[in-house]
Design an enzyme around this catalytic site. Structure first.
Site, PDB file in Angstrom:
ATOM      1  CG  ASP A  56     123.113 -10.865 116.011  1.00 53.81           C
ATOM      2  OD1 ASP A  56     124.105 -10.204 115.647  1.00 53.81           O
ATOM      3  OD2 ASP A  56     122.026 -10.359 116.356  1.00 53.81           O
ATOM      4  CE  LYS A  89     126.434  -3.720 121.396  1.00 52.30           C
ATOM      5  NZ  LYS A  89     125.582  -4.430 122.366  1.00 52.30           N
ATOM      6  CE1 TYR A 143     123.204   0.726 106.323  1.00 49.23           C
ATOM      7  CE2 TYR A 143     123.586   2.760 105.110  1.00 49.23           C
ATOM      8  CZ  TYR A 143     123.381   1.396 105.121  1.00 49.23           C
ATOM      9  OH  TYR A 143     123.348   0.688 103.933  1.00 49.23           O
ATOM     10  CD  GLN A 160     147.143  -4.278 111.997  1.00 50.08           C
ATOM     11  OE1 GLN A 160     146.471  -3.271 112.107  1.00 50.08           O
ATOM     12  NE2 GLN A 160     147.255  -5.169 112.981  1.00 50.08           N
ATOM     13  CG  HIS A 179     109.645  -5.973 104.657  1.00 48.12           C
ATOM     14  ND1 HIS A 179     108.454  -5.371 104.979  1.00 48.12           N
ATOM     15  CD2 HIS A 179     109.718  -7.106 105.375  1.00 48.12           C
ATOM     16  CE1 HIS A 179     107.840  -6.122 105.873  1.00 48.12           C
ATOM     17  NE2 HIS A 179     108.587  -7.185 106.126  1.00 48.12           N
ATOM     18  NE  ARG A 184     115.811  -0.111 101.723  1.00 49.40           N
ATOM     19  CZ  ARG A 184     116.663  -1.106 101.507  1.00 49.40           C
ATOM     20  NH1 ARG A 184     117.856  -0.844 101.047  1.00 49.40           N
ATOM     21  NH2 ARG A 184     116.320  -2.359 101.755  1.00 49.40           N
TER      22      ARG A 184
HETATM   23  P1  NAD Z   1     117.918  -5.816 103.996  1.00 51.27           P
HETATM   24  O1  NAD Z   1     117.528  -5.107 105.239  1.00 51.27           O
HETATM   25  O2  NAD Z   1     116.846  -6.350 103.114  1.00 51.27           O
HETATM   26  O3  NAD Z   1     118.920  -7.021 104.302  1.00 51.27           O
HETATM   27  C1  NAD Z   1     119.803  -7.038 105.388  1.00 51.27           C
HETATM   28  C2  NAD Z   1     119.850  -8.453 105.941  1.00 51.27           C
HETATM   29  O4  NAD Z   1     120.775  -8.493 107.038  1.00 51.27           O
HETATM   30  C3  NAD Z   1     118.498  -8.919 106.488  1.00 51.27           C
HETATM   31  O5  NAD Z   1     118.220 -10.221 106.041  1.00 51.27           O
HETATM   32  C4  NAD Z   1     118.699  -8.874 107.996  1.00 51.27           C
HETATM   33  O6  NAD Z   1     117.849  -9.773 108.699  1.00 51.27           O
HETATM   34  C5  NAD Z   1     120.164  -9.213 108.119  1.00 51.27           C
HETATM   35  N1  NAD Z   1     120.772  -8.748 109.378  1.00 51.27           N
HETATM   36  C6  NAD Z   1     120.691  -7.517 109.931  1.00 51.27           C
HETATM   37  N2  NAD Z   1     121.376  -7.476 111.080  1.00 51.27           N
HETATM   38  C7  NAD Z   1     121.932  -8.716 111.253  1.00 51.27           C
HETATM   39  C8  NAD Z   1     122.756  -9.304 112.247  1.00 51.27           C
HETATM   40  N3  NAD Z   1     123.163  -8.611 113.322  1.00 51.27           N
HETATM   41  N4  NAD Z   1     123.120 -10.606 112.093  1.00 51.27           N
HETATM   42  C9  NAD Z   1     122.707 -11.330 111.016  1.00 51.27           C
HETATM   43  N5  NAD Z   1     121.933 -10.825 110.044  1.00 51.27           N
HETATM   44  C10 NAD Z   1     121.536  -9.531 110.159  1.00 51.27           C
HETATM   45  O7  NAD Z   1     118.836  -4.787 103.178  1.00 51.27           O
HETATM   46  P2  NAD Z   1     119.472  -4.881 101.721  1.00 51.27           P
HETATM   47  O8  NAD Z   1     118.950  -3.736 100.941  1.00 51.27           O
HETATM   48  O9  NAD Z   1     119.353  -6.254 101.190  1.00 51.27           O
HETATM   49  O10 NAD Z   1     120.999  -4.558 102.046  1.00 51.27           O
HETATM   50  C11 NAD Z   1     122.001  -5.572 102.111  1.00 51.27           C
HETATM   51  C12 NAD Z   1     123.354  -4.920 102.341  1.00 51.27           C
HETATM   52  O11 NAD Z   1     123.652  -3.999 101.281  1.00 51.27           O
HETATM   53  C13 NAD Z   1     123.435  -4.122 103.645  1.00 51.27           C
HETATM   54  O12 NAD Z   1     124.706  -4.320 104.226  1.00 51.27           O
HETATM   55  C14 NAD Z   1     123.291  -2.685 103.193  1.00 51.27           C
HETATM   56  O13 NAD Z   1     123.943  -1.801 104.055  1.00 51.27           O
HETATM   57  C15 NAD Z   1     123.976  -2.730 101.816  1.00 51.27           C
HETATM   58  N6  NAD Z   1     123.484  -1.644 100.964  1.00 51.27           N
HETATM   59  C16 NAD Z   1     122.224  -1.695 100.430  1.00 51.27           C
HETATM   60  C17 NAD Z   1     121.788  -0.638  99.645  1.00 51.27           C
HETATM   61  C18 NAD Z   1     120.430  -0.633  98.995  1.00 51.27           C
HETATM   62  O14 NAD Z   1     120.077   0.338  98.345  1.00 51.27           O
HETATM   63  N7  NAD Z   1     119.633  -1.671  99.096  1.00 51.27           N
HETATM   64  C19 NAD Z   1     122.618   0.480  99.432  1.00 51.27           C
HETATM   65  C20 NAD Z   1     123.860   0.493 100.028  1.00 51.27           C
HETATM   66  C21 NAD Z   1     124.306  -0.583 100.774  1.00 51.27           C
HETATM   67  N1  UDP Z   2     111.742   9.609 100.804  1.00 51.48           N
HETATM   68  C1  UDP Z   2     110.516  10.220 100.518  1.00 51.48           C
HETATM   69  N2  UDP Z   2     109.371   9.550 100.846  1.00 51.48           N
HETATM   70  C2  UDP Z   2     109.362   8.313 101.397  1.00 51.48           C
HETATM   71  C3  UDP Z   2     110.625   7.688 101.667  1.00 51.48           C
HETATM   72  C4  UDP Z   2     111.793   8.375 101.371  1.00 51.48           C
HETATM   73  O1  UDP Z   2     110.465  11.333 100.006  1.00 51.48           O
HETATM   74  O2  UDP Z   2     108.277   7.769 101.639  1.00 51.48           O
HETATM   75  C5  UDP Z   2     112.968  10.339 100.432  1.00 51.48           C
HETATM   76  C6  UDP Z   2     114.020  10.412 101.537  1.00 51.48           C
HETATM   77  O3  UDP Z   2     113.780  11.523 102.379  1.00 51.48           O
HETATM   78  C7  UDP Z   2     115.282  10.554 100.726  1.00 51.48           C
HETATM   79  C8  UDP Z   2     115.013   9.727  99.460  1.00 51.48           C
HETATM   80  O4  UDP Z   2     113.593   9.622  99.381  1.00 51.48           O
HETATM   81  O5  UDP Z   2     115.509  11.897 100.355  1.00 51.48           O
HETATM   82  C9  UDP Z   2     115.633   8.339  99.477  1.00 51.48           C
HETATM   83  O6  UDP Z   2     115.257   7.729 100.692  1.00 51.48           O
HETATM   84  P1  UDP Z   2     115.620   6.218 101.052  1.00 51.48           P
HETATM   85  O7  UDP Z   2     115.256   6.010 102.479  1.00 51.48           O
HETATM   86  O8  UDP Z   2     115.055   5.311 100.035  1.00 51.48           O
HETATM   87  O9  UDP Z   2     117.214   6.113 100.853  1.00 51.48           O
HETATM   88  P2  UDP Z   2     118.455   6.996 101.363  1.00 51.48           P
HETATM   89  O10 UDP Z   2     117.969   8.289 101.941  1.00 51.48           O
HETATM   90  O11 UDP Z   2     119.124   6.138 102.379  1.00 51.48           O
HETATM   91  O12 UDP Z   2     119.232   7.204 100.129  1.00 51.48           O
END
Ligand code: NAD
Ligand code: UDP
Length: 309
Positions: A56, A89, A143, A160, A179, A184
Site C-alpha cells: 500500500d 491518503k 480525488y 526544494q 474492470h 466509468r
Molecule cells: P485503476 O483503478 O484501474 O488502477 C489503479 C491501481 O492503483 C489499481 O491497481 C489499484 O489496486 C492501485 N491502488 C489503489 N490504491 C492503492 C494504494 N493505496 N496502494 C497501492 N496500490 C493502490 O485506474 P487506472 O484507470 O488504471 O488509473 C491509473 C492512474 O491514472 C490513477 O492514478 C488515475 O488517477 C490516473 N488517471 C486515469 C484516468 C483514466 O481515464 N483512466 C484519467 C486520469 C488519471
Molecule cells: N456516465 C453515464 N453513465 C454511466 C457512467 C457515467 O452517463 O453509466 C457519465 C458521467 O455522469 C459523466 C461521464 O459519463 O458525465 C463520464 O463519467 P466517468 O465516470 O467515466 O468519468 P469522469 O466523470 O470522471 O470523467
C-alpha cells in the site's frame, strides 16, 4: 532501466508494465489490489524482468530504481468515493512516500495527474495554465483535491530538493482491462450493451468528454518521462475529439449491434459539464498527439469485454 510502477496491476499500469517490459526494461509493480487485478498482469508473471509486490503506497517503501511511475489511486468515481479518506491518503501520502524514495535514490518520477484538477471547468478547452474550478467539499473532492495536492508536492520536491519530476494530466482513457464493474462510462455502456441491459445515461447526456485510447496515453506518458530534464509539465495527455455522452451511447449501441435501450438517471453532484484537452503543449514539447480514433478504440475494447463477460 529498472522501473517502479505503483498501481501497476490496474488498467493503465498493466499496459504500461507490458510496454516497458517489451522495451527490455526491468519492471517492479507495487499494488494493494484495491481496484487492480492479478489477471491483468498474469501473462507477465513468467517474464524474469517482472516482479509484483503487494504493498500500500500510503506506507513507505524502499528499493533502488531509475524511474518511478506513480499511478496508484482508484480512478473511477464509484471506487474513489467508496472510501474517500483513503483516496486522499493514497494520493497525498503515496506522493510523499514515492517522492521521498525518488529523492533518496535520485530517480526520475512521473505523476499520473488528471483532468479532474480542472474540476467543472469554465475555460474550454482546458489549457494547463487554467487553475481549475473544483468544489473542495463535494463528493469528487477526495480525488480532485488529492491529485491537486500531489501536484503541489511534486513541484515542491523539485524546488526544494531538486527531485527530477514529471507531471501529466490524463484525460478520460479507455481500453481493454478496464474492470467490468469499474463504473466509468465506456466500460458501463459496453457491458450494458453486450448484456442487452438498459444503457444508463446520467443527466440528459449533453455533458461532454474526450476519450483517449490507452495506447495513445502510454506513448505520451513514456515520452514525458524521458523528455528533457527541464520540461516538468504539467502537460495534458488526452484526445481532443469531444463527444456528448449521448453520442457515446449511440456509438456503443451501433458498434455492438445491441438491442439495449437508453434510460436516463440523475446526474451525480459536481459532474463536469464539458471536458476537452488543449494539447498544444504536448504537441510542441513531446511531438505527441493521439492516433487512435474513438471507433477503432471502441472496437478493440468491445472485443475485450466480449471475452471476459
Ligand atoms: P485503476 O483503478 O484501474 O488502477 C489503479 C491501481 O492503483 C489499481 O491497481 C489499484 O489496486 C492501485 N491502488 C489503489 N490504491 C492503492 C494504494 N493505496 N496502494 C497501492 N496500490 C493502490 O485506474 P487506472 O484507470 O488504471 O488509473 C491509473 C492512474 O491514472 C490513477 O492514478 C488515475 O488517477 C490516473 N488517471 C486515469 C484516468 C483514466 O481515464 N483512466 C484519467 C486520469 C488519471
Ligand atoms: N456516465 C453515464 N453513465 C454511466 C457512467 C457515467 O452517463 O453509466 C457519465 C458521467 O455522469 C459523466 C461521464 O459519463 O458525465 C463520464 O463519467 P466517468 O465516470 O467515466 O468519468 P469522469 O466523470 O470522471 O470523467
Amino acid at each position: 532501466m529498472k522501473i517502479l510502477i505503483t498501481g501497476g496491476a490496474g488498467f493503465i499500469g498493466s499496459h504500461l508494465s507490458e510496454r516497458l517490459l517489451n522495451e527490455g526494461h526491468e519492471v517492479i509493480v507495487l499494488d494493494n489490489y484495491f481496484t487492480g487485478q492479478k489477471k491483468n498482469i498474469h501473462h507477465l508473471m513468467d517474464n524474469h524482468n517482472f516482479e509484483i509486490i503487494r504493498h500500500d503506497v500510503t506506507m513507505p517503501f524502499f528499493i533502488e530504481v531509475d524511474q518511478i511511475y506513480n499511478l496508484a489511486c482508484p480512478a473511477s468515481p464509484i471506487h474513489y468515493q467508496h472510501n474517500a479518506i483513503k483516496t486522499v491518503k493514497t494520493s497525498v501520502m503515496g506522493a510523499i512516500n514515492m517522492l521521498g524514495l525518488a529523492k533518496r535514490i535520485n530517480a526520475r518520477i512521473l505523476q499520473a495527474s488528471t483532468s479532474e484538477v480542472y474540476g467543472d471547468p469554465d475555460v474550454h478547452p482546458q489549457v494547463e495554465s487554467y487553475w481549475g474550478h473544483v468544489n473542495p467539499i463535494g463528493i469528487r473532492a477526495c480525488y480532485d483535491e488529492g491529485k491537486r495536492c500531489a501536484e503541489t508536492l511534486f513541484v515542491n520536491y523539485h524546488r526544494q530538493n531538486n527531485v527530477k519530476i514529471k507531471i501529466i494530466r490524463i484525460f478520460n482513457t479507455y481500453g481493454p482491462r478496464m474492470h467490468p464493474n469499474d463504473g466509468r462510462v465506456v466500460s458501463n455502456f459496453i457491458v450494458q450493451a453486450l448484456q442487452g441491459r438498459n444503457i444508463t445515461i446520467y443527466g440528459d447526456g449533453s455533458q461532454t468528454r474526450s476519450f483517449q485510447y490507452v495506447d495513445d496515453l502510454l506513448e505520451g506518458m513514456v515520452r514525458m518521462m524521458n523528455s528533457r530534464e527541464d520540461f516538468l509539465g504539467p502537460v495534458n495527455i488526452g484526445n481532443p475529439v469531444e463527444f456528448t455522452i449521448k453520442e457515446l451511447a449511440e456509438k456503443v449501441i451501433e458498434l455492438t449491434g445491441s438491442n439495449s435501450k437508453i434510460v436516463y438517471e440523475p446526474l451525480p453532484q459536481d459532474d463536469p459539464l464539458q471536458r476537452q484537452p488543449d494539447i498544444s503543449l504536448a504537441k510542441r514539447e513531446l511531438d505527441w498527439e493521439p492516433k487512435v480514433p474513438l471507433n477503432d478504440g471502441l472496437i478493440k475494447t468491445i472485443e475485450y469485454f466480449k471475452s471476459v463477460i
